[in-house]
Scaffold this motif. Structure first.
Motif, PDB file in Angstrom:
ATOM      1  N   ALA A  32       0.985  -1.269   0.039  1.00 50.03           N
ATOM      2  CA  ALA A  32      -0.066   0.183   0.084  1.00 50.03           C
ATOM      3  C   ALA A  32       1.080   1.169  -0.012  1.00 50.03           C
ATOM      4  N   ARG A  33       1.809   1.143   0.778  1.00 49.55           N
ATOM      5  CA  ARG A  33       3.085   2.296   0.571  1.00 49.55           C
ATOM      6  C   ARG A  33       3.704   2.522  -0.582  1.00 49.55           C
ATOM      7  N   ALA A  34       3.882   1.506  -1.182  1.00 51.53           N
ATOM      8  CA  ALA A  34       4.535   1.559  -2.367  1.00 51.53           C
ATOM      9  C   ALA A  34       3.641   2.005  -3.621  1.00 51.53           C
ATOM     10  N   VAL A  35       2.281   1.738  -3.354  1.00 49.28           N
ATOM     11  CA  VAL A  35       1.368   2.190  -4.262  1.00 49.28           C
ATOM     12  C   VAL A  35       1.156   3.721  -4.161  1.00 49.28           C
ATOM     13  N   ARG A  36       0.936   4.148  -2.820  1.00 53.17           N
ATOM     14  CA  ARG A  36       0.655   5.518  -2.765  1.00 53.17           C
ATOM     15  C   ARG A  36       1.915   6.437  -3.236  1.00 53.17           C
ATOM     16  N   VAL A  37       3.184   5.939  -2.986  1.00 56.01           N
ATOM     17  CA  VAL A  37       4.359   6.648  -3.536  1.00 56.01           C
ATOM     18  C   VAL A  37       4.208   6.711  -5.018  1.00 56.01           C
ATOM     19  N   SER A  38       4.173   5.697  -5.540  1.00 53.86           N
ATOM     20  CA  SER A  38       3.981   5.639  -7.305  1.00 53.86           C
ATOM     21  C   SER A  38       2.830   6.355  -7.754  1.00 53.86           C
ATOM     22  N   ASP A  39       1.809   6.253  -7.228  1.00 55.86           N
ATOM     23  CA  ASP A  39       0.405   7.312  -7.720  1.00 55.86           C
ATOM     24  C   ASP A  39       1.025   8.656  -7.490  1.00 55.86           C
ATOM     25  N   ASP A  40       1.721   8.935  -6.424  1.00 60.32           N
ATOM     26  CA  ASP A  40       2.076  10.612  -6.223  1.00 60.32           C
ATOM     27  C   ASP A  40       3.010  11.014  -7.383  1.00 60.32           C
ATOM     28  N   LEU A  41       4.013   9.958  -7.595  1.00 58.94           N
ATOM     29  CA  LEU A  41       5.005  10.281  -8.867  1.00 58.94           C
ATOM     30  C   LEU A  41       4.343  10.518 -10.112  1.00 58.94           C
ATOM     31  N   ASN A  42       3.506   9.365 -10.436  1.00 60.85           N
ATOM     32  CA  ASN A  42       2.869   9.414 -11.715  1.00 60.85           C
ATOM     33  C   ASN A  42       2.017  10.854 -11.731  1.00 60.85           C
ATOM     34  N   GLN A  43       1.502  11.294 -10.842  1.00 62.05           N
ATOM     35  CA  GLN A  43       0.691  12.397 -10.844  1.00 62.05           C
ATOM     36  C   GLN A  43       1.521  13.588 -10.951  1.00 62.05           C
ATOM     37  N   ARG A  44       2.478  13.448 -10.294  1.00 58.89           N
ATOM     38  CA  ARG A  44       3.314  14.849 -10.323  1.00 58.89           C
ATOM     39  C   ARG A  44       4.285  14.941 -11.544  1.00 58.89           C
ATOM     40  N   PHE A  45       4.728  13.835 -12.033  1.00 60.24           N
ATOM     41  CA  PHE A  45       5.705  14.019 -13.138  1.00 60.24           C
ATOM     42  C   PHE A  45       5.189  13.461 -14.498  1.00 60.24           C
ATOM     43  N   GLY A  46       3.991  12.973 -14.515  1.00 59.71           N
ATOM     44  CA  GLY A  46       3.454  12.560 -15.785  1.00 59.71           C
ATOM     45  C   GLY A  46       4.033  11.227 -16.311  1.00 59.71           C
ATOM     46  N   ILE A  47       4.625  10.467 -15.309  1.00 58.74           N
ATOM     47  CA  ILE A  47       5.084   9.161 -15.730  1.00 58.74           C
ATOM     48  C   ILE A  47       4.353   8.035 -15.267  1.00 58.74           C
ATOM     49  N   VAL A  48       4.736   6.619 -15.439  1.00 49.82           N
ATOM     50  CA  VAL A  48       3.974   5.730 -15.436  1.00 49.82           C
ATOM     51  C   VAL A  48       5.022   4.582 -14.568  1.00 49.82           C
ATOM     52  N   THR A  49       4.623   4.505 -13.175  1.00 54.59           N
ATOM     53  CA  THR A  49       5.379   3.605 -12.477  1.00 54.59           C
ATOM     54  C   THR A  49       4.412   2.430 -11.616  1.00 54.59           C
ATOM     55  N   LYS A  50       4.530   1.472 -11.039  1.00 53.91           N
ATOM     56  CA  LYS A  50       3.750   0.865 -10.066  1.00 53.91           C
ATOM     57  C   LYS A  50       4.605   0.416  -8.858  1.00 53.91           C
ATOM     58  N   GLY A  51       3.564   0.245  -7.783  1.00 53.59           N
ATOM     59  CA  GLY A  51       4.091   0.040  -6.483  1.00 53.59           C
ATOM     60  C   GLY A  51       3.928  -1.524  -6.363  1.00 53.59           C
ATOM     61  N   VAL A  52       4.941  -2.209  -5.678  1.00 55.01           N
ATOM     62  CA  VAL A  52       4.912  -3.563  -5.592  1.00 55.01           C
ATOM     63  C   VAL A  52       5.410  -3.852  -3.910  1.00 55.01           C
TER      64      VAL A  52
END
Length: 317
Positions: free
Chosen positions: A173-193
């Motif tokens: 859940a923590r990884a997903v939150r960080v991933s979502d924040d990065l994706n939104q801020r920088f317009g990129i695609v990552t995923k949390g695992v």
């Protein structure tokens, strides 16, 4: 008898190079103070416990007191530990400028921007040198990826088109939150695992082609037994310089040395903390020097750190 000999007029003293260093933490990093001094700043003043709302006023105090010639010899550095807050503080400082009263600003919280830049640039260099491949499209796993260096490395690798997974040893859940924040801020695609259990870690290791370990110092995040599951691994890089090795078999001195115990056909190579640190040091020094000698105001964040790291890595041969 009075002395009527005319003396040549004294030249006015050159204005000193002044660096104002802002941090939201209780103290500024001695590492960054030393780096600034070695890059030629003569007066270095830390400002601690600075919150985002203070940055505009501090910036304008710095720019309006020296005149156009003085501002050319003035800089602002933003430290701290929060990589997103530092980016916001840099943006606030930039908006507070009133040209021609404008100074250079460099953000590098906890050295995360320059360290992540060195980490990704060296992985990219060795991927091309050893395998003739580019980072784009490669499956990148960042262990300890929710920390400062991991977040920035994720943004850099994803910006090059890598398939980035951000791992958390706490929970998914923590990884997903960080991933979502990065994706939104920088317009990129990552995923949390999640990598909290050996089973979770080994499952994602089995798919990873590049593993970047950015966890806290002194913690081994990948054991020899874990490496036996890394069937696709090409490169493993670790920023941890404190024993034990963050990734088993990746010594701090490694700079492209094969890793034993990896079950890939062509083997895998390791990049250790001292190799990464060498590039990080050069990048930070170059950016401080660019602020002081560039002739016009510059704003330096992690994209500029990454560009500089790629240039340093390319020059390593």
């Amino acid at each position: 008898m009075s002395d009527t000999t005319e003396r040549p007029a004294e030249k006015p003293a050159e204005r000193p190079y002044i660096l104002h260093m802002f941090t939201a933490t209780p103290q500024m990093s001695p590492f960054d103070v030393n780096m600034a001094a070695d890059a030629g700043y003569q007066i270095i003043v830390p400002y601690c416990n600075v919150d985002a709302g203070m940055v505009a006023n501090l910036t304008q105090d710095a720019i309006f007191s020296r005149g156009p010639k003085g501002v050319a010899r003035t800089g602002i550095f933003i430290g701290g530990r929060d990589v997103m807050l530092a980016a916001d503080m840099l943006d606030t400082a930039r908006k507070a400028m009133v040209p021609p009263f404008e100074v250079s600003v460099f953000a590098d919280p906890s050295g995360a921007y320059t360290t992540a830049a060195a980490l990704v640039a060296l992985a990219e260099r060795h991927l091309g040198k050893a395998y003739g491949m580019e980072l784009g499209g490669k499956r990148v796993l960042i262990l300890g990826g929710t920390g400062a260096v991991g977040r920035v490395a994720a943004a850099m690798a994803a910006s090059l088109g890598a398939d980035v997974s951000i791992g958390s040893h706490t929970d998914q859940a923590r990884a997903v939150r960080v991933s979502d924040d990065l994706n939104q801020r920088f317009g990129i695609v990552t995923k949390g695992v999640g990598t909290a259990t050996p089973a979770e870690l080994r499952a994602v290791l089995g798919e990873a082609e590049i593993v970047l370990a950015t966890a806290i110092a002194g913690v081994q995040v990948v054991t020899r037994e874990d490496l036996e599951h890394a069937r696709r691994l090409l490169i493993a890089a670790d920023v941890n310089a404190v024993p034990p090795e963050g990734i088993a078999g990746v010594n701090v001195m490694n700079d492209g040395k094969p890793i034993e115990g990896v079950p890939t056909t062509g083997g895998a190579i390791g990049i250790g903390a001292l190799a990464i640190g060498n590039v990080k040091y050069q990048v930070e020094h170059r950016l401080f020097t660019r602020m002081r000698t560039g002739g016009k105001p510059v704003y330096l964040s992690f994209p500029q750190a990454f560009d500089e790291a790629r240039a340093v890595a390319a020059g390593l041969g």
